[in-house]
Design a protein around this motif. Structure first.
Motif, PDB file in Angstrom:
ATOM      1  N   VAL A  64       3.310   1.894   7.070  1.00 39.83           N
ATOM      2  CA  VAL A  64       3.893   3.379   7.505  1.00 39.83           C
ATOM      3  C   VAL A  64       3.095   4.338   6.568  1.00 39.83           C
ATOM      4  CG1 VAL A  64       6.035   4.751   7.642  1.00 39.83           C
ATOM      5  CG2 VAL A  64       5.812   2.420   8.564  1.00 39.83           C
ATOM      6  N   ALA A  65       3.051   4.035   5.304  1.00 34.25           N
ATOM      7  CA  ALA A  65       2.591   4.764   4.141  1.00 34.25           C
ATOM      8  C   ALA A  65       1.190   5.308   4.465  1.00 34.25           C
ATOM      9  CB  ALA A  65       2.628   4.231   2.848  1.00 34.25           C
TER      10      ALA A  65
ATOM     11  N   GLY B  33      -0.871  12.832   7.683  1.00 35.35           N
ATOM     12  CA  GLY B  33      -0.555  13.890   6.739  1.00 35.35           C
ATOM     13  C   GLY B  33      -1.431  14.382   5.713  1.00 35.35           C
TER      14      GLY B  33
ATOM     15  N   CYS C  44       1.197   7.456   7.283  1.00 32.95           N
ATOM     16  CA  CYS C  44       1.566   8.870   6.870  1.00 32.95           C
ATOM     17  C   CYS C  44       0.264   9.567   6.146  1.00 32.95           C
ATOM     18  CB  CYS C  44       2.624   9.118   5.737  1.00 32.95           C
ATOM     19  SG  CYS C  44       4.088   8.539   6.712  1.00 32.95           S
TER      20      CYS C  44
END
Length: 642
Positions: free
Chosen positions: A450-451, A458, A454
């Protein structure tokens, strides 16, 4: 101006200093000073095997556990490598010897392994697993002594010493499995210089282990957790029978020795390689061959071009009588935009991103800032750099897309940010599912995944959009000739102008320049070796850039001479021809060097190899494309066109 000169001089001195200190690793880890009797913590990293390529965490096997298990907080690189650093119950104190001590808390009660645990241990021994421990951030090594092929008299005197990373979990004899249940730790310390009235301080400079298999009956343990080791000749090894419960003791001993090795040079033992001379020889060989071939190619191309340009630029009356031929004929079509300009510019954007990342990583590593002592630093740096280089990738992709008469810049930017990373993420996710199924520590945990997502959406995506926006707004590349309204017919091409033949021809020179280095890189990835020869790698990278550029220019020149103006995609594909040879080499390495037999390890090998080949194709294709594009613009700017 004098201030700037001063700064430049300062940077130069700094670089020279960095270059001069070969055994000093710049940032990373500060030395820890120990006093006598201070605890030296021994931690476990993971279990690895080059036969299965699946790392497991230390407590996946029934080893003795401390009262409280604590895992070290890890960086991104460590997690991706499958390291799970955890504390162990070994009690080691600085400069304090231990003859033999029982590891688990109950000295008189041996550890009983259930049938399942016995089966698991036997399976891991059969799969040739190694255990990796660290003391003061130094990995454990097993000393291997063997006689080199010298003269008979010299044999008796000198042994060659090499170190194996970690220690073997156990060994097989026929169909029987034996576990290494006694570890003899040999730690080397360096005594630091202190003032007279101060207590002496020590630093750990080497960590070796001699693993032994000793049967339960031969290890005599008392109430105080002490034990006595049997004579070397009379002891039987500890067998693990996978069909029943097994009883055994886990024991260890500690021996300290003083060493002259300074703390700054303590990693040299692990990084010594027996074939540095071969390495140098191969690199010099590649450099000489590549520059020799490059020189010849440049000379031929420049001479031919000069002749061509002189002919094309002769007086008009001669030109009328002479039939036009060669690359000048296609001047009205050479800059005609290709099919799928958005995908082409997106792939080239990712290629630029990769190029910048690899260049910076190799350069920083060459200065010693990503030494093996800072675990996982290389991978973490590479991931973050790839994200941040999205600005440059987006800028170049946007500018090229505009040059190719593209209009939908937002879609183009999204394509650049997601096409290559999406393929990488997809392949890694599928492979990760298989690793999860095997309960290996090599599986990337869900929060880390998930990181990474992101970071991708992101950091990378907005940066690519930013770069693409400015690239698209910038003036497009200036093409020296106008494109005709009606496309010219392409004559029938000879067999050697086929795309696949071009890929085979163009790939040989860049691959030949770097394939020795490839062997060392593959050994580092698949056989748990340390790779630290970044000076060599930087040189090889420069050779690769030069050879790719030149081959690409030669191929595009031949293509235009054959009156085929569809060079955009073809140059990108053909310049990446060395990736095809990397794939063939990977298959050769798998068959000849690795001992992988099972399905999932083979799948992992070929999955990660596919990613490497794809990345390498993007990298070399991009280098070749930009070299060819500059070349084409130069030559058409040099001829007079009505």
């Amino acid at each position: 101006f004098s201030f700037l000169q001063e700064r430049l001089r300062y940077i130069l001195v700094l670089l020279l200093l960095l270059h001069g200190t070969e055994s000093f690793y710049v940032p990373g880890v500060a030395p820890i000073n120990f006093h006598r009797n201070d605890p030296v913590e021994i931690k476990a990293v993971k279990l690895t095997s080059s036969r299965t390529q699946l790392p497991y965490e230390y407590y996946s096997l029934p080893f003795c556990q401390p009262t409280k298990i604590t895992y070290k907080a890890e960086n991104l690189g460590e997690v991706l490598r499958g390291d799970r650093i955890v504390n162990t119950p070994f009690q080691v104190s600085m400069n304090m010897e231990k003859k033999c001590e029982v590891l688990c808390n109950f000295p008189n009660k041996p550890v009983t392994l259930t049938v399942e645990q016995s089966k698991l241990i036997a399976e891991r021994i059969r799969e040739d697993y190694y255990v990796h421990l660290i003391a003061d951030n130094l990995p454990v090594a097993t000393r291997l002594e063997f006689y080199s092929n010298r003269e008979e008299e010299e044999k008796k005197k000198e042994k060659d010493v090499q170190f194996e990373h970690g220690y073997r979990l156990g060994f097989m004899d026929g169909n029987k499995f034996y576990l290494h249940n006694h570890l003899s730790f040999i730690l080397y310390y360096h005594r630091e210089d202190v003032e007279e009235n101060q207590e002496p301080t020590y630093r750990v400079v080497r960590f070796e282990v001699v693993p032994q298999s000793i049967k339960l009956e031969d290890l005599k343990a008392d109430e105080k957790s002490m034990c006595t080791l049997p004579e070397a000749t009379g002891s039987a090894p500890q067998e693990i029978d996978p069909s029943k419960e097994n009883q055994l003791l886990f024991t260890y001993s500690v021996h300290w020795e003083e060493s002259d090795i300074k703390w700054a040079s303590r990693w040299d033992t692990y990084l010594t390689m027996s074939d540095v001379q071969i390495h140098w020889f191969s690199i010099i060989n590649s450099v000489v061959v590549v520059f020799f071939l490059s020189g010849i190619l440049s000379m031929i191309i420049i001479r031919t071009l000069r002749k061509d340009i002189a002919n094309y630029n002769k007086e008009d009356d001669i030109e009328d009588t002479m039939e036009e031929s060669g690359w000048k004929l296609v001047h009205g079509d050479v800059f005609r935009p290709p099919q799928y300009p958005m995908i082409l510019s997106s792939l080239l954007g990712s290629g630029i991103q990769l190029f910048c990342m690899i260049l910076i990583v190799i350069f920083v590593a060459m200065l010693g800032m990503l030494s093996p002592s800072s675990r996982g630093a290389l991978m973490t740096t590479a991931c973050f750099l790839f994200m941040f280089m999205g600005v440059f990738g987006g800028f170049f992709a946007g500018r090229l897309y505009r040059t190719l008469k593209g209009h939908r810049w937002k879609k183009g930017a999204f394509c650049t940010a997601t096409l290559y990373p999406g393929v990488v993420f997809g392949i890694c996710f599928v492979l990760n599912c298989f690793i999860w199924g095997k309960h290996s520590s090599g599986a990337v945990p869900f929060p880390t995944m998930v990181a990474l997502l992101c970071m991708w959406f992101g950091i990378s995506l907005p940066l690519v959009y930013l770069g693409y926006y400015f690239g698209f707004r910038k003036q497009p590349y200036d093409n020296p000739v106008r494109t005709n309204q009606i496309p010219r017919q392409i004559p029938e091409q000879r067999w050697y102008m086929n795309k696949f033949v071009g890929i085979l021809m163009a790939g040989i020179l860049p691959f030949g320049a770097m394939f020795i280095e490839l062997f060392f890189i593959f050994s580092a990835i698949w056989e748990n070796q340390f790779y630290y020869l970044f000076g060599f790698l930087f040189l090889v990278f420069i050779i690769l850039v030069v050879s790719c550029s030149q081959i690409s220019i030669v191929m595009v020149y031949f293509q235009l001479c054959a009156e085929d103006y569809r060079w955009w995609w073809r140059t990108f594909l053909v310049s990446g021809g060395s990736a095809f040879y990397v794939l063939i080499y990977a298959v050769f390495y798998f068959v000849n060097k690795l001992d992988i037999v099972e399905f999932i390890p083979s799948l992992l090998y070929f999955g990660y190899t596919a990613l490497m080949v794809l990345s390498f194709w993007l990298l070399t294709g991009t280098i070749g494309f930009y070299a060819a594009y500059m070349f084409v613009r130069k030559i058409y700017a040099a001829v007079k066109i009505d």
